[in-house]
Every structure is written in structure tokens, then in C-alpha cells.
Design an enzyme around this catalytic site. Structure first.
Site, short mmCIF file in Angstrom:
data_model
loop_
_atom_site.label_atom_id
_atom_site.label_comp_id
_atom_site.label_asym_id
_atom_site.label_seq_id
_atom_site.Cartn_x
_atom_site.Cartn_y
_atom_site.Cartn_z
N HIS A 1 4.90 9.64 3.59
CA HIS A 1 4.28 10.66 4.43
C HIS A 1 3.18 10.09 5.30
O HIS A 1 2.74 8.96 5.12
CB HIS A 1 3.76 11.82 3.56
CG HIS A 1 2.70 11.45 2.57
ND1 HIS A 1 1.38 11.29 2.90
CD2 HIS A 1 2.78 11.23 1.23
CE1 HIS A 1 0.67 10.99 1.81
NE2 HIS A 1 1.50 10.94 0.78
N CYS B 1 2.45 7.62 -3.70
CA CYS B 1 3.18 7.88 -2.46
C CYS B 1 2.97 6.73 -1.48
O CYS B 1 2.02 5.95 -1.60
CB CYS B 1 2.70 9.18 -1.82
SG CYS B 1 3.26 10.67 -2.70
#
Length: 193
Positions: free
Chosen positions: A153, A169
Site C-alpha cells: 500500500h 505490510c
């Protein structure tokens, strides 16, 4: 002496020829306005977006994350790849393995997992937007049919690109995650090494 100087100049110039900058993707008015609220500052050349010879050996359409180098590669046909600088999970939260992209979302809402809320009680769900930690785009990763809870992301902390600073992440500059998002097809394979 002159020949040695010329040879040295060619060797020093060669790496610059191996990296071809890629233009920024077109942005909607909302993307441009929201992304302007998260200034990126100067981008270290080591973590800039470039077209390069594919170092992964994987099939076109595959995403490969090299955590030690803090690089993400999107493999293209003709043994080329797009290289992006990333932030990876810090040592306690990093992971490796194979997954697939099962969902893509622009300016996604953030719903931190229970484990994260337990570690950091100050975090809370947040609507998509420039202050959201997921940034401009998110690619949701699954292992088979199980959501891994890991994402590739954007970020509201672009100054951390090149560091091991996330909870697992893979974070990218917002302009880079828009570029990757536009390239990635459904069920793309993701390899994190």
C-alpha cells in the site's frame, strides 16, 4: 593513463544507463489534491522508480519484494521489471512467502487488525484519505483463500521508504503504488523474500 581514465568514466556512467526513469502515472483531480497533502520531499535515487533488466527470473505479472534491499519488482515481458523502493516490516513483524493479490482498492479505509490495536491502543479505523496510513492504493494479499492481513500500500510517511519500519505490510510512495496498482492484474502472484 588516458585509457584508464576513459575506462573508469565508462564504468561509472554505465549504471546510470541501466536504469530508465518511468514517468508518473496520470492522476485524477482527487488523487492529485490528496497526494499533495503528503509531501514526499527529495527521493533517494536508490528508492526511485526505474525500468531495469529483471533481476528476479520470475514470470511477467509477478511482484517480487526483496526485503533486505527494500525493493519491490514488478516483472514485465522481455526480461524487464519496474523497480520501486519500499518500506518493509521491521524485524519483529516481517514475513516472507508467496501470496496473491485478491483485492485492489483506491484510497482504502483502514481497519487495523486486533493484534495491532492490542500493541498500540491509540490506533483506530480510519476512512480513506491523505492522513490514512494505507495511502492512495492498497493491494490485499491472500494465501490461498485466506486473507493474510498483509498489504502492499501507499503511505502517509514517505520519509520511511527504504527502512524496516512497518508492521509487516509493504509500503510504497503514493505515486509509486498508483503506478503499480495500474499495472497489476487480478490474482497476481506476490513473492516476499
Amino acid at each position: 593513463m588516458r585509457r584508464h581514465c576513459l575506462a573508469l568514466a565508462v564504468v561509472l556512467a554505465l549504471p546510470g544507463c541501466l536504469y530508465k526513469p518511468i514517468p508518473d502515472p496520470e492522476l485524477s483531480a482527487q488523487d492529485a489534491a490528496w497526494m499533495a497533502m503528503v509531501p514526499e520531499g527529495e527521493v533517494d535515487r536508490l528508492y526511485a522508480r526505474y525500468l531495469i533488466d529483471d533481476p528476479t527470473g520470475e514470470a511477467p505479472g509477478t511482484i517480487v519484494v526483496e526485503t533486505k534491499q527494500r525493493q519491490l519488482y514488478y516483472v514485465l515481458p522481455d526480461r524487464k521489471a519496474v523497480r520501486y523502493g519500499v518500506t518493509v516490516g521491521d524485524e519483529a513483524y516481517g514475513w516472507s512467502g508467496t501470496a496473491r493479490v485478491f483485492r485492489k482498492a483506491p484510497w482504502p479505509d483502514w481497519n487495523p487488525p486486533a493484534e495491532m490495536v492490542k500493541r498500540w491502543p491509540h490506533v483506530h479505523p480510519m476512512k480513506g484519505g491523505p492522513a490514512n496510513p494505507l495511502g492512495a492504493r492498497a493491494l490485499y494479499l491472500a494465501d490461498g483463500n485466506r486473507d493474510t492481513l498483509y498489504r502492499i500500500h501507499g503511505t502517509n510517511e514517505p520519509e520511511r521508504i527504504g527502512q524496516a519500519a512497518s508492521s509487516g505490510c509493504i509500503r510504497m510512495r503514493n505515486i509509486d503504488v498508483v503506478d503499480l496498482y495500474n499495472r497489476v492484474g487480478p490474482d497476481a502472484k506476490v513473492i516476499v523474500r
